[in-house]
Design an enzyme around this catalytic site. Sequence first.
Site, short mmCIF file in Angstrom:
data_model
loop_
_atom_site.label_atom_id
_atom_site.label_comp_id
_atom_site.label_asym_id
_atom_site.label_seq_id
_atom_site.Cartn_x
_atom_site.Cartn_y
_atom_site.Cartn_z
N GLY A 178 0.82 -1.12 -0.05
CA GLY A 178 0.03 0.00 0.03
C GLY A 178 1.05 1.27 0.00
CE1 TYR A 179 5.28 5.59 3.26
CE2 TYR A 179 6.76 4.37 2.03
CZ TYR A 179 6.51 5.43 2.60
OH TYR A 179 7.27 6.47 2.99
#
Length: 254
Positions: free
Chosen positions: A158-159
């Site tokens: 996600g990051y």
Amino acid sequence: MNDLFSLHGQTALVTGCNKGIGKSMALGLAAAGADIVGVSASLELDGSEVGKEVTGMGRRFTPYQADLTSRNSLYAFIESVKREKERIDILINNAGMILRKPAAEHPDEYWDKVLSINLDAAFILAREFGREMIARRSGKIIFTCSLLSFQGGITVPGYAASKGALASLVKALANEWASQGVNVNGIAPGYVSTDNTEALRQDPVRSKSILDRIPAGRWGEPDDFRGPAIFLASKAADYVHGTILTVDGGWMGR
């Protein structure tokens, strides 16, 4: 030369200003003459350390507390700033988070929460305050990107997705707004001693492998970002558009 980097008479909005890189960038901009509007979910509305340091330089500090993962909280914050008729000359889109779990186990709530603040809030803030900068034909927007704007990372899908998207957003906004007097750029920190990297620094194997690759031979410090933030926010960067400035101790050159 001082005039080239002076921010006197300007106001900078810094998200995630309560600690780490965001706090250091806020202090750097204040040292260059800017008043600061600061926002963070954990920011004290009275007596914060960053507020004390900014006002100690003779600059004005206006604090806001907002959860930028929440659309309602985000828009309420934007409305509050506009209601106070704050002219935002510089926007530092720094607030963000990282949640670690292997991709095959990475839950929806991790993905949604990380993208909501790292990407969604950053775009909305840029759009809302960028619109006013366009009308004035003047403004600087700086996004805190990452080495994972260029690389994939491990156990942080996600990051990595959010920071890769931010790098493209910097270019997309610059393509539209450069001709209208608004500079949009990014700063990509390397491995820096902050809360986000504590897990890596506590892992002796990962920490050693990271340090072995950094030509500068050390982890970065939040204060390493004062100068780059001042540069990109100042007249010195008037012809800099759509650039991601890596501040990484030489990592990307290795």
